[in-house]
Design an enzyme around this catalytic site. Structure first.
Site, PDB file in Angstrom:
ATOM      1  N   ARG A 121       0.805  -1.228   0.000  1.00  0.00           N
ATOM      2  CA  ARG A 121       0.000   0.000   0.000  1.00  0.00           C
ATOM      3  C   ARG A 121       0.833   1.271   0.000  1.00  0.00           C
ATOM      4  NH1 ARG A 121      -2.627  -3.041   3.890  1.00  0.00           N
ATOM      5  NH2 ARG A 121      -4.440  -4.112   3.058  1.00  0.00           N
ATOM      6  N   LYS A 143       3.006  11.425 -11.295  1.00  0.00           N
ATOM      7  CA  LYS A 143       2.235  10.513 -12.149  1.00  0.00           C
ATOM      8  C   LYS A 143       3.073   9.264 -12.363  1.00  0.00           C
ATOM      9  CE  LYS A 143      -0.728  13.485 -14.966  1.00  0.00           C
ATOM     10  NZ  LYS A 143      -1.066  13.882 -16.350  1.00  0.00           N
ATOM     11  N   GLU A 185       9.596  19.364 -25.037  1.00  0.00           N
ATOM     12  CA  GLU A 185       8.918  19.615 -23.753  1.00  0.00           C
ATOM     13  C   GLU A 185       9.508  20.872 -23.093  1.00  0.00           C
ATOM     14  OE1 GLU A 185       6.324  17.757 -22.848  1.00  0.00           O
ATOM     15  OE2 GLU A 185       6.605  15.844 -23.893  1.00  0.00           O
ATOM     16  N   LYS A 227       6.717  23.499 -13.592  1.00  0.00           N
ATOM     17  CA  LYS A 227       5.877  22.329 -13.328  1.00  0.00           C
ATOM     18  C   LYS A 227       5.440  22.319 -11.862  1.00  0.00           C
ATOM     19  CE  LYS A 227       5.023  17.514 -14.196  1.00  0.00           C
ATOM     20  NZ  LYS A 227       5.359  16.294 -14.923  1.00  0.00           N
ATOM     21  N   GLU A 237      -4.751  16.876 -11.577  1.00  0.00           N
ATOM     22  CA  GLU A 237      -5.255  17.275 -12.891  1.00  0.00           C
ATOM     23  C   GLU A 237      -6.774  17.391 -12.955  1.00  0.00           C
ATOM     24  OE1 GLU A 237      -2.842  15.792 -16.142  1.00  0.00           O
ATOM     25  OE2 GLU A 237      -4.504  16.065 -17.527  1.00  0.00           O
ATOM     26  N   ARG A 241      -3.653  21.741 -14.339  1.00  0.00           N
ATOM     27  CA  ARG A 241      -2.521  20.883 -14.689  1.00  0.00           C
ATOM     28  C   ARG A 241      -2.559  20.468 -16.163  1.00  0.00           C
ATOM     29  NH1 ARG A 241       0.433  16.039 -11.166  1.00  0.00           N
ATOM     30  NH2 ARG A 241       1.840  15.375 -12.827  1.00  0.00           N
ATOM     31  N   ASN A 245      -0.415  19.820 -21.076  1.00  0.00           N
ATOM     32  CA  ASN A 245      -0.691  19.051 -22.299  1.00  0.00           C
ATOM     33  C   ASN A 245      -0.668  19.914 -23.553  1.00  0.00           C
ATOM     34  OD1 ASN A 245      -1.059  16.828 -20.685  1.00  0.00           O
ATOM     35  ND2 ASN A 245      -3.264  17.096 -20.546  1.00  0.00           N
ATOM     36  N   HIS A 248      -0.135  18.451 -26.947  1.00  0.00           N
ATOM     37  CA  HIS A 248      -0.278  16.999 -26.800  1.00  0.00           C
ATOM     38  C   HIS A 248      -1.554  16.429 -27.417  1.00  0.00           C
ATOM     39  CE1 HIS A 248       3.194  17.375 -24.234  1.00  0.00           C
ATOM     40  NE2 HIS A 248       3.202  16.087 -23.948  1.00  0.00           N
ATOM     41  N   HIS A 252      -0.444  13.597 -29.542  1.00  0.00           N
ATOM     42  CA  HIS A 252      -0.815  12.189 -29.294  1.00  0.00           C
ATOM     43  C   HIS A 252      -1.450  11.579 -30.528  1.00  0.00           C
ATOM     44  CE1 HIS A 252      -1.082  12.544 -24.642  1.00  0.00           C
ATOM     45  NE2 HIS A 252       0.077  12.041 -25.023  1.00  0.00           N
ATOM     46  N   HIS A 265       7.792  10.708 -29.103  1.00  0.00           N
ATOM     47  CA  HIS A 265       6.799  11.535 -28.412  1.00  0.00           C
ATOM     48  C   HIS A 265       7.118  13.032 -28.565  1.00  0.00           C
ATOM     49  CE1 HIS A 265       3.969  12.866 -25.399  1.00  0.00           C
ATOM     50  NE2 HIS A 265       4.952  13.470 -24.758  1.00  0.00           N
TER      51      HIS A 265
HETATM   52  N1  NAD Z   1       5.113  10.424 -15.302  1.00  0.00           N
HETATM   53  C1  NAD Z   1       5.036  11.463 -16.095  1.00  0.00           C
HETATM   54  O1  NAD Z   1       4.582  12.540 -15.715  1.00  0.00           O
HETATM   55  C2  NAD Z   1       5.557  11.332 -17.487  1.00  0.00           C
HETATM   56  C3  NAD Z   1       5.728  12.472 -18.278  1.00  0.00           C
HETATM   57  C4  NAD Z   1       6.265  12.312 -19.545  1.00  0.00           C
HETATM   58  C5  NAD Z   1       6.619  11.051 -20.008  1.00  0.00           C
HETATM   59  N2  NAD Z   1       6.433   9.959 -19.219  1.00  0.00           N
HETATM   60  C6  NAD Z   1       6.839   8.611 -19.669  1.00  0.00           C
HETATM   61  O2  NAD Z   1       8.251   8.607 -19.828  1.00  0.00           O
HETATM   62  C7  NAD Z   1       8.615   7.601 -20.771  1.00  0.00           C
HETATM   63  C8  NAD Z   1       9.667   8.159 -21.698  1.00  0.00           C
HETATM   64  O3  NAD Z   1      10.787   8.511 -20.933  1.00  0.00           O
HETATM   65  P1  NAD Z   1      12.227   8.827 -21.576  1.00  0.00           P
HETATM   66  O4  NAD Z   1      12.056   9.716 -22.747  1.00  0.00           O
HETATM   67  O5  NAD Z   1      13.092   9.240 -20.472  1.00  0.00           O
HETATM   68  O6  NAD Z   1      12.636   7.442 -22.214  1.00  0.00           O
HETATM   69  P2  NAD Z   1      13.326   6.118 -21.649  1.00  0.00           P
HETATM   70  O7  NAD Z   1      13.066   5.941 -20.224  1.00  0.00           O
HETATM   71  O8  NAD Z   1      12.940   5.017 -22.581  1.00  0.00           O
HETATM   72  O9  NAD Z   1      14.862   6.382 -21.908  1.00  0.00           O
HETATM   73  C9  NAD Z   1      15.303   6.531 -23.234  1.00  0.00           C
HETATM   74  C10 NAD Z   1      16.435   5.569 -23.578  1.00  0.00           C
HETATM   75  O10 NAD Z   1      17.651   6.112 -23.102  1.00  0.00           O
HETATM   76  C11 NAD Z   1      18.362   5.172 -22.290  1.00  0.00           C
HETATM   77  N3  NAD Z   1      19.022   6.000 -21.280  1.00  0.00           N
HETATM   78  C12 NAD Z   1      18.461   6.563 -20.192  1.00  0.00           C
HETATM   79  N4  NAD Z   1      19.334   7.351 -19.582  1.00  0.00           N
HETATM   80  C13 NAD Z   1      20.480   7.290 -20.284  1.00  0.00           C
HETATM   81  C14 NAD Z   1      21.753   7.914 -20.159  1.00  0.00           C
HETATM   82  N5  NAD Z   1      21.985   8.813 -19.200  1.00  0.00           N
HETATM   83  N6  NAD Z   1      22.705   7.610 -21.064  1.00  0.00           N
HETATM   84  C15 NAD Z   1      22.459   6.757 -22.080  1.00  0.00           C
HETATM   85  N7  NAD Z   1      21.277   6.155 -22.261  1.00  0.00           N
HETATM   86  C16 NAD Z   1      20.301   6.418 -21.373  1.00  0.00           C
HETATM   87  C17 NAD Z   1      17.312   4.229 -21.793  1.00  0.00           C
HETATM   88  O11 NAD Z   1      17.848   2.957 -21.501  1.00  0.00           O
HETATM   89  C18 NAD Z   1      16.347   4.177 -22.985  1.00  0.00           C
HETATM   90  O12 NAD Z   1      16.793   3.247 -23.928  1.00  0.00           O
HETATM   91  C19 NAD Z   1       7.329   7.175 -21.459  1.00  0.00           C
HETATM   92  O13 NAD Z   1       6.964   5.889 -21.016  1.00  0.00           O
HETATM   93  C20 NAD Z   1       6.299   8.209 -21.007  1.00  0.00           C
HETATM   94  O14 NAD Z   1       4.998   7.674 -20.919  1.00  0.00           O
HETATM   95  C21 NAD Z   1       5.922  10.083 -17.974  1.00  0.00           C
HETATM   96 ZN    ZN Z   2       4.893  14.979 -23.284  1.00  0.00          ZN
END
Ligand code: NAD
Ligand code: ZN
Length: 361
Positions: A121, A143, A185, A227, A237, A241, A245, A248, A252, A265
């Site tokens: 939990r 999130k 972003e 943020k 949201e 919030r 988007n 987006h 999307h 993205h």
């Molecule tokens: N929670 C939220 O508010 C929120 C907001 C935006 C996006 N997201 C989510 O985030 C995800 C995308 O995240 P991302 O763009 O960070 O992608 P990711 O986590 O896939 O990382 C991108 C790639 O880079 C590699 N990598 C990471 N750090 C590295 C480093 N320092 N050096 C070399 N390689 C590295 C990873 O292994 C991966 O292959 C999506 O699933 C999306 O839905 C969440």
């Molecule tokens: Zn985004």
């Protein structure tokens, strides 16, 4: 080092942005989390690069650590990976007070946050973001979640971390395409919340793209502050919030219509921001050179300006998205650079005008 407070009452926490943060994590944990053991969740690629440094610092401070290595990639952001994490924790008799540490990009962060939200939990967790996107966006705001075969991020929870520690030194190894995608972003934050940040990007863009530490720290801190202010006002949201988007709705739809293969993205968001800004301009909400300034900076960042899909394809995807989420489209418009607002809007009534947008030319 920069420190930004996310003020959410009992769930408040700090975001630290700097260098030498990986091996110095215990100093930042001091007084925030009392733990004599932690479990680090990471993927094999990031683990190979940064796990040792993180573990070294913990060891020096007398904190025991173990790692849970998950498979990299969006296709593994699912309940099966959550179960793997639970299995590991249960096998080690994990207790409710020992935290998880998410070492990685947004994928690792979202998965770890959701595992922490639901294990017993709720157990504490720390975000150690290693991508620019995770530093400016996903690690802050609580999130968390995973995908379902029927949709992205369908399963999740709002669950805030206890601490976010972003070491900009880790961005050196990040592939340049990831920096570029995250810049969409970053530019978004300038558009919705800070004309000064936008000006700074216009003058320092190359430095940021080269992963210059000073420029990165400034930009990441500003994004987190913007943020923070939004999340503090509307954690779950219910209203404002949604301004995050911006770009987006159409973004999307572009991602979906291209079945997530055509654009990353951030690239889709760049295109969505152009469309949203041109729409704002046509409707008379924003004046002058706003669309041109946006397009120029996106172009300089190396983000796309054209999409091969038709407006009808995109509209179809917008409608599917709306059906799935069951909400009316609250479209995000811009007023001027640094100021945006939310307004219900029926995009389908605008299909003929959509074809005139520059992204389709
Ligand atoms: N929670 C939220 O508010 C929120 C907001 C935006 C996006 N997201 C989510 O985030 C995800 C995308 O995240 P991302 O763009 O960070 O992608 P990711 O986590 O896939 O990382 C991108 C790639 O880079 C590699 N990598 C990471 N750090 C590295 C480093 N320092 N050096 C070399 N390689 C590295 C990873 O292994 C991966 O292959 C999506 O699933 C999306 O839905 C969440
Ligand atoms: Zn985004």
């Amino acid at each position: 080092m920069k420190k930004i407070k996310i003020g959410l009452g009992a769930r408040s926490y700090s975001v630290f942005i700097g260098t030498e943060i990986l091996n110095g994590l215990p100093r930042l944990m001091d007084g925030v989390i009392e733990a004599d053991r932690v479990a680090i969740v990471t993927d094999s690629l990031i683990g190979g690069l940064y796990l040792e440094s993180l573990k070294w610092g913990l060891r020096e401070a007398g904190i025991e650590s173990c790692e849970i290595i998950i498979s990299a990639g969006e296709e593994h952001k699912d309940l099966a990976t959550i179960e793997t994490i639970f299995d590991n924790l249960i096998a080690q008799d994990w207790d409710r007070w020992s935290p998880l540490i998410a070492l990685g990009g947004g994928i690792v962060g979202d998965i770890t946050g959701f595992a922490a939200a639901s294990f017993m939990r709720g157990i504490p967790y720390i975000q150690v973001p290693t991508t620019l996107l995770a530093m400016v966006d996903s690690s802050v705001g609580g999130k968390t979640g995973v995908n379902h075969p029927r949709g992205k991020n369908l399963i999740g929870a709002f669950y805030q971390p206890r601490l976010v520690a972003a070491d900009v030194g880790t961005l050196k190894s990040l592939p340049p395409v990831e920096i570029v995608a995250a810049m969409a972003e970053v530019i978004k934050y300038g558009m919705i919340g800070d004309a000064e940040l936008f000006d700074y990007l216009e003058t320092h863009l190359e430095k940021v793209l080269e992963a210059d530490k000073t420029a990165l720290m400034h930009v990441i801190a500003r994004c987190c502050e913007i943020k923070a202010a939004i999340v503090e006002e509307d954690e779950r949201e219910a209203g404002i919030r949604a301004i995050l988007n911006f770009g987006h709705t159409i973004g999307h739809a572009i991602e979906q219509a291209g079945e997530y293969r055509t654009f990353r993205h951030g690239e889709a968001v760049a295109l969505g921001m152009i469309a949203a800004t041109e729409l704002s301009h046509r409707l008379g909400y924003c004046k002058g050179d706003v669309p041109e300034r946006l397009k120029t900076i996106l172009h300089r960042a190396g983000l796309p300006e054209r999409v091969k899909l038709s407006p009808a394809d995109i509209l179809k995807a917008v409608k599917i998205d709306k059906k799935r989420t069951g909400t009316q489209i609250n479209f995000i418009f811009v007023d001027s650079i640094g100021k945006a607002f939310i307004k219900p809007f029926e995009l389908e009534n605008y299909l003929d005008k959509l074809t005139q947008f520059s992204i389709f030319r």
